[in-house]
Design an enzyme around this catalytic site. Sequence first.
Site, PDB file in Angstrom:
ATOM      1  N   SER A 204       0.827  -1.195   0.000  1.00  0.00           N
ATOM      2  CA  SER A 204       0.000   0.000   0.000  1.00  0.00           C
ATOM      3  C   SER A 204       0.870   1.257   0.000  1.00  0.00           C
ATOM      4  O   SER A 204       1.728   1.415  -0.859  1.00  0.00           O
ATOM      5  CB  SER A 204      -0.958  -0.044   1.192  1.00  0.00           C
TER       6      SER A 204
ATOM      7  N   ASP B 116      -9.886  -4.050  -5.888  1.00  0.00           N
ATOM      8  CA  ASP B 116      -9.190  -3.310  -4.830  1.00  0.00           C
ATOM      9  C   ASP B 116      -9.747  -1.893  -4.797  1.00  0.00           C
ATOM     10  O   ASP B 116      -9.535  -1.107  -5.725  1.00  0.00           O
ATOM     11  CB  ASP B 116      -7.687  -3.295  -5.127  1.00  0.00           C
TER      12      ASP B 116
ATOM     13  N   HIS C 256      -7.508  -5.357  -0.772  1.00  0.00           N
ATOM     14  CA  HIS C 256      -6.277  -4.574  -0.767  1.00  0.00           C
ATOM     15  C   HIS C 256      -5.148  -5.224   0.034  1.00  0.00           C
ATOM     16  O   HIS C 256      -4.062  -4.666   0.086  1.00  0.00           O
ATOM     17  CB  HIS C 256      -6.574  -3.178  -0.203  1.00  0.00           C
TER      18      HIS C 256
END
Length: 263
Positions: free
Chosen positions: A95, A217, A245
Site C-alpha cells: 500500500s 481493490d 487490498h
Amino acid sequence: MSLIQKFAINEAGRPDGQPMLFAHGFGCDQNMWRFVAPEFAGSHRLVLFDHVGAGRSDLRAYDDRRYASLDGYASDVLEIVHGLDLHDVIFVGHSVSAMIGVLAAVREPDRFSKLVLVGPSPCYIDDGDYVGGFGRADIEAMLESLDSNYLGWSRAMAPVIAGNAERPELGQELTDSFCATDPDIARKFARVTFLSDNRADLAKLRTPALILQCTDDVIAPSAVGAYVHEHLAGSTLVAMNATGHCPNLSAPAETVAAIKAYL
C-alpha cells in the site's frame, strides 16, 4: 533510543542472505507479513519493522515536521538500511509503503536491487485523465470522518479495504490493527497518505520493480496498477486473483508465489 527500539525491528532468516526489507501499510504493523515473510527465511535475511507511530515502534520518535510527507518515511527506510548496513536490498512494500520504497530507492538506488510493490498508488485522487479511485471530495469527507471518530471510521472502513466479505475475519483483523494504532498519529498519517501525489517520482526510479495488482481493490484499482506499470521503466505487472487490498493476509500463498517467480 536504539534503531531496533525506534522501529521495533525484527530479523530472521539467513544472516548471510540477500536482505528483504518488509514495510507495512497504513493502520497496520509488521505482523501483516507473518504469512509471507517466513517463506523466504531459507534463502534471505529478513528485516521487518514498524513505521514510527505503528505497532511497537517508539512513539517518542514521532515528529510532525519529519512525517509531514512520505519523504520522512522514506528517510526512515534509509536509516534502517544504513543502520543495519544493508546492500542489494529487496524492498517489499504494501500500500502506501510501496511509494515510500520508491522514494527511498530514487534517493539511494545503489542500496536496492529490486522493489516489490503490493497494491501501490502514486495518487489516490482522480485528476483529469488520471484515475486514482477517489474524487477529492471523497477523500476530504473520509479524512473529516477519520478526524471526528477514528475508531468508528476504522470499524466501518477496514472491512471495505480488506474486501473478501465472505471472510469477515480478515476485516476484523484489519479493524483491530487500525484500532490499535495511536489515533492522533494515524489521523496525520492518513492525511499524508491520501493527499500525496508521487506520480512525478515514478519516472525517476531506476530499480526494477514487481507490481502486484489485486482484483476489486477499492484503494488501488486496476487502472492505478496499470498507470504505475506504464510509468515505471522495467517494471513487471502481475494481476492477482486475490481480491481486496491486503493479499498478504487474504492470499499469502499467491503473494509468495508471485514474489518467488519474480525473484
